[in-house]
Design a protein around this motif. Structure first.
Motif, mmCIF file in Angstrom:
data_model
loop_
_atom_site.group_PDB
_atom_site.id
_atom_site.type_symbol
_atom_site.label_atom_id
_atom_site.label_comp_id
_atom_site.label_asym_id
_atom_site.label_seq_id
_atom_site.Cartn_x
_atom_site.Cartn_y
_atom_site.Cartn_z
ATOM 1 N N GLY A 1 0.796 -1.239 0.000
ATOM 2 C CA GLY A 1 0.000 0.000 0.000
ATOM 3 C C GLY A 1 0.819 1.275 0.000
ATOM 4 O O GLY A 1 0.341 2.323 -0.434
ATOM 5 N N ARG A 2 2.047 1.237 0.486
ATOM 6 C CA ARG A 2 2.869 2.458 0.555
ATOM 7 C C ARG A 2 3.107 3.033 -0.838
ATOM 8 O O ARG A 2 3.406 2.308 -1.769
ATOM 9 C CB ARG A 2 4.226 2.139 1.208
ATOM 10 N N ARG A 3 2.934 4.323 -0.973
ATOM 11 C CA ARG A 3 3.225 5.017 -2.232
ATOM 12 C C ARG A 3 4.062 6.240 -1.908
ATOM 13 O O ARG A 3 4.004 6.769 -0.796
ATOM 14 C CB ARG A 3 1.938 5.515 -2.929
ATOM 15 N N SER A 4 4.778 6.745 -2.871
ATOM 16 C CA SER A 4 5.449 8.028 -2.706
ATOM 17 C C SER A 4 4.400 9.127 -2.736
ATOM 18 O O SER A 4 3.633 9.233 -3.701
ATOM 19 C CB SER A 4 6.455 8.250 -3.833
ATOM 20 N N VAL A 5 4.381 9.936 -1.682
ATOM 21 C CA VAL A 5 3.401 11.017 -1.550
ATOM 22 C C VAL A 5 4.130 12.346 -1.742
ATOM 23 O O VAL A 5 5.160 12.592 -1.098
ATOM 24 C CB VAL A 5 2.732 10.950 -0.156
ATOM 25 N N ARG A 6 3.599 13.181 -2.629
ATOM 26 C CA ARG A 6 4.277 14.449 -2.934
ATOM 27 C C ARG A 6 3.402 15.662 -2.660
ATOM 28 O O ARG A 6 3.766 16.776 -3.019
ATOM 29 C CB ARG A 6 4.771 14.427 -4.392
ATOM 30 N N LYS A 7 2.230 15.429 -2.021
ATOM 31 C CA LYS A 7 1.363 16.541 -1.581
ATOM 32 C C LYS A 7 0.919 16.249 -0.144
ATOM 33 O O LYS A 7 0.402 15.148 0.129
ATOM 34 C CB LYS A 7 0.125 16.666 -2.470
ATOM 35 N N ARG B 1 13.234 20.538 -11.732
ATOM 36 C CA ARG B 1 11.964 19.839 -12.032
ATOM 37 C C ARG B 1 11.791 18.539 -11.252
ATOM 38 O O ARG B 1 11.032 17.670 -11.645
ATOM 39 C CB ARG B 1 11.814 19.577 -13.545
ATOM 40 N N ASN B 2 12.512 18.397 -10.134
ATOM 41 C CA ASN B 2 12.300 17.205 -9.307
ATOM 42 C C ASN B 2 10.867 17.254 -8.769
ATOM 43 O O ASN B 2 10.471 18.243 -8.141
ATOM 44 C CB ASN B 2 13.308 17.194 -8.146
ATOM 45 N N PRO B 3 10.067 16.202 -8.982
ATOM 46 C CA PRO B 3 8.655 16.261 -8.568
ATOM 47 C C PRO B 3 8.447 16.323 -7.054
ATOM 48 O O PRO B 3 7.315 16.562 -6.608
ATOM 49 C CB PRO B 3 8.056 14.972 -9.155
ATOM 50 N N ALA B 4 9.517 16.145 -6.278
ATOM 51 C CA ALA B 4 9.371 16.226 -4.815
ATOM 52 C C ALA B 4 9.761 17.594 -4.258
ATOM 53 O O ALA B 4 9.836 17.766 -3.034
ATOM 54 C CB ALA B 4 10.209 15.133 -4.165
ATOM 55 N N THR B 5 9.971 18.585 -5.128
ATOM 56 C CA THR B 5 10.449 19.894 -4.664
ATOM 57 C C THR B 5 9.440 20.576 -3.733
ATOM 58 O O THR B 5 9.786 20.999 -2.621
ATOM 59 C CB THR B 5 10.768 20.800 -5.871
ATOM 60 N N THR C 1 5.171 9.531 2.820
ATOM 61 C CA THR C 1 6.597 9.858 2.687
ATOM 62 C C THR C 1 6.957 9.838 1.208
ATOM 63 O O THR C 1 6.245 9.237 0.404
ATOM 64 C CB THR C 1 7.491 8.802 3.388
ATOM 65 N N VAL C 2 8.056 10.473 0.883
ATOM 66 C CA VAL C 2 8.690 10.234 -0.425
ATOM 67 C C VAL C 2 10.199 10.287 -0.195
ATOM 68 O O VAL C 2 10.705 11.194 0.482
ATOM 69 C CB VAL C 2 8.234 11.228 -1.521
ATOM 70 N N ILE C 3 10.887 9.284 -0.692
ATOM 71 C CA ILE C 3 12.351 9.255 -0.579
ATOM 72 C C ILE C 3 12.911 10.175 -1.659
ATOM 73 O O ILE C 3 12.546 10.037 -2.832
ATOM 74 C CB ILE C 3 12.875 7.819 -0.789
ATOM 75 N N VAL C 4 13.754 11.105 -1.270
ATOM 76 C CA VAL C 4 14.360 12.023 -2.244
ATOM 77 C C VAL C 4 15.871 11.783 -2.267
ATOM 78 O O VAL C 4 16.551 11.961 -1.246
ATOM 79 C CB VAL C 4 14.057 13.495 -1.887
ATOM 80 N N GLY C 5 16.353 11.365 -3.433
ATOM 81 C CA GLY C 5 17.787 11.130 -3.576
ATOM 82 C C GLY C 5 18.462 12.103 -4.525
ATOM 83 O O GLY C 5 19.684 12.298 -4.446
ATOM 84 N N ALA C 6 17.659 12.720 -5.398
ATOM 85 C CA ALA C 6 18.228 13.590 -6.430
ATOM 86 C C ALA C 6 18.260 15.035 -5.942
ATOM 87 O O ALA C 6 17.313 15.815 -6.138
ATOM 88 C CB ALA C 6 17.419 13.469 -7.717
ATOM 89 N N PHE C 7 19.330 15.369 -5.240
ATOM 90 C CA PHE C 7 19.513 16.749 -4.766
ATOM 91 C C PHE C 7 21.002 17.004 -4.638
ATOM 92 O O PHE C 7 21.819 16.081 -4.755
ATOM 93 C CB PHE C 7 18.760 16.989 -3.448
ATOM 94 N N ALA D 1 -1.305 3.337 -7.749
ATOM 95 C CA ALA D 1 -0.288 2.306 -7.583
ATOM 96 C C ALA D 1 0.699 2.366 -8.745
ATOM 97 O O ALA D 1 0.298 2.599 -9.885
ATOM 98 C CB ALA D 1 -0.939 0.933 -7.519
ATOM 99 N N THR D 2 1.961 2.205 -8.431
ATOM 100 C CA THR D 2 2.986 2.163 -9.471
ATOM 101 C C THR D 2 3.145 0.706 -9.926
ATOM 102 O O THR D 2 2.655 -0.197 -9.268
ATOM 103 C CB THR D 2 4.311 2.720 -8.908
ATOM 104 N N VAL D 3 3.809 0.509 -11.039
ATOM 105 C CA VAL D 3 3.919 -0.865 -11.556
ATOM 106 C C VAL D 3 5.237 -1.495 -11.115
ATOM 107 O O VAL D 3 6.205 -0.807 -10.831
ATOM 108 C CB VAL D 3 3.816 -0.919 -13.093
ATOM 109 N N ARG D 4 5.255 -2.787 -11.070
ATOM 110 C CA ARG D 4 6.465 -3.534 -10.734
ATOM 111 C C ARG D 4 6.698 -4.614 -11.780
ATOM 112 O O ARG D 4 5.747 -5.150 -12.359
ATOM 113 C CB ARG D 4 6.338 -4.195 -9.356
ATOM 114 N N LYS D 5 7.950 -4.956 -12.006
ATOM 115 C CA LYS D 5 8.260 -6.079 -12.879
ATOM 116 C C LYS D 5 7.703 -7.356 -12.263
ATOM 117 O O LYS D 5 7.602 -7.466 -11.040
ATOM 118 C CB LYS D 5 9.782 -6.213 -13.045
#
Ligand SMILES: Cc1cc2nc3c(=O)[nH]c(=O)nc-3n(C[C@H](O)[C@H](O)[C@H](O)COP(=O)(O)O)c2cc1C
Length: 186
Positions: free
Chosen positions: A9-15, A66-70, A127-133, A165-169
């Motif tokens: 159920g966990r998703r990256s939340v950006r709002k 343009r990082n969507p977590a800004t 939460t959202v994990i942010v690595g691109a900074f 939901a995001t997709v997974r292989k």
């Protein structure tokens, strides 16, 4: 909450809502982080709880263009800055134990981060994990000493969106039998 419900159920939340996160809830999230496994139980992770609005704003400016977590970094009630003390994970008597050198600190920190994110979800938080900074710039903003690395930022708060939901292989695409490349058939 069942662990599989949290994993799925966990998703990256950006709002995020502006509601603050109660201290006892935040402590539960941090507690989940510190209970992660780590190399020889060396617990190299260090967390900075950022609530100050100006500091969050400055951190948000370190994200890649343009990082969507800004906006999430500027506006979430809490941003966790996840740091690590290198030289513990993967190292014995000052020498690397494996050909991965000291990089095992990234592995250990990631285990703590996933614990934090799953616990937050189980407590109704996003939460959202942010690595691109810009890690160097974020280090300066947070006055992190030279011998400590900053790895990720995690905006944290009550979600104001319910992301798809995001997709997974498929398991068959990423799992092999006995040796690399041989398809695993269940
Ligand atoms: C190491 C790492 C770094 C990430 N960095 C960013 C980031 O800089 N900005 C962002 O918006 N999302 C970032 N994400 C979130 C991923 O985009 C997200 O986890 C992935 O698309 C799967 O979506 P889900 O978390 O909703 O399942 C990062 C995730 C990980 C694990």
């Amino acid at each position: 909450m069942e662990v599989f419900d949290a994993i799925h159920g966990r998703r990256s939340v950006r709002k995020y809502k502006s509601d603050s996160v109660p201290e006892e809830v935040l402590m539960k999230v941090l507690d989940a982080g510190r209970w992660a496994p780590s190399w020889a139980n060396s617990q190299c992770w260090r967390f900075i709880v950022v609530k100050d609005a100006e500091t969050k704003r400055r951190l948000s400016e370190t994200l890649t263009p343009r990082n969507p977590a800004t906006d999430a970094t500027a506006n979430a009630p809490v941003v966790l800055a996840v740091c690590a003390k290198p030289g513990l994970a993967g190292i014995k008597a000052g020498q690397p134990v494996t050909d991965k050198g000291a990089w095992w600190y990234m592995f250990d920190v990631a285990l703590a981060v996933e614990n934090l994110c799953l616990a937050a979800y189980a407590l109704g938080l996003g939460t959202v994990i942010v690595g691109a900074f810009n890690h160097g710039e974020a280090k300066r903003i947070l006055k992190i000493p030279g011998d400590i690395e900053i790895v990720a930022l995690i905006p944290l708060g009550y979600p104001a969106e319910a992301p798809q939901a995001t997709v997974r292989k498929e398991i068959g695409e990423i799992t092999y039998a006995d040796s690399y490349g041989k398809p695993y058939k269940s």
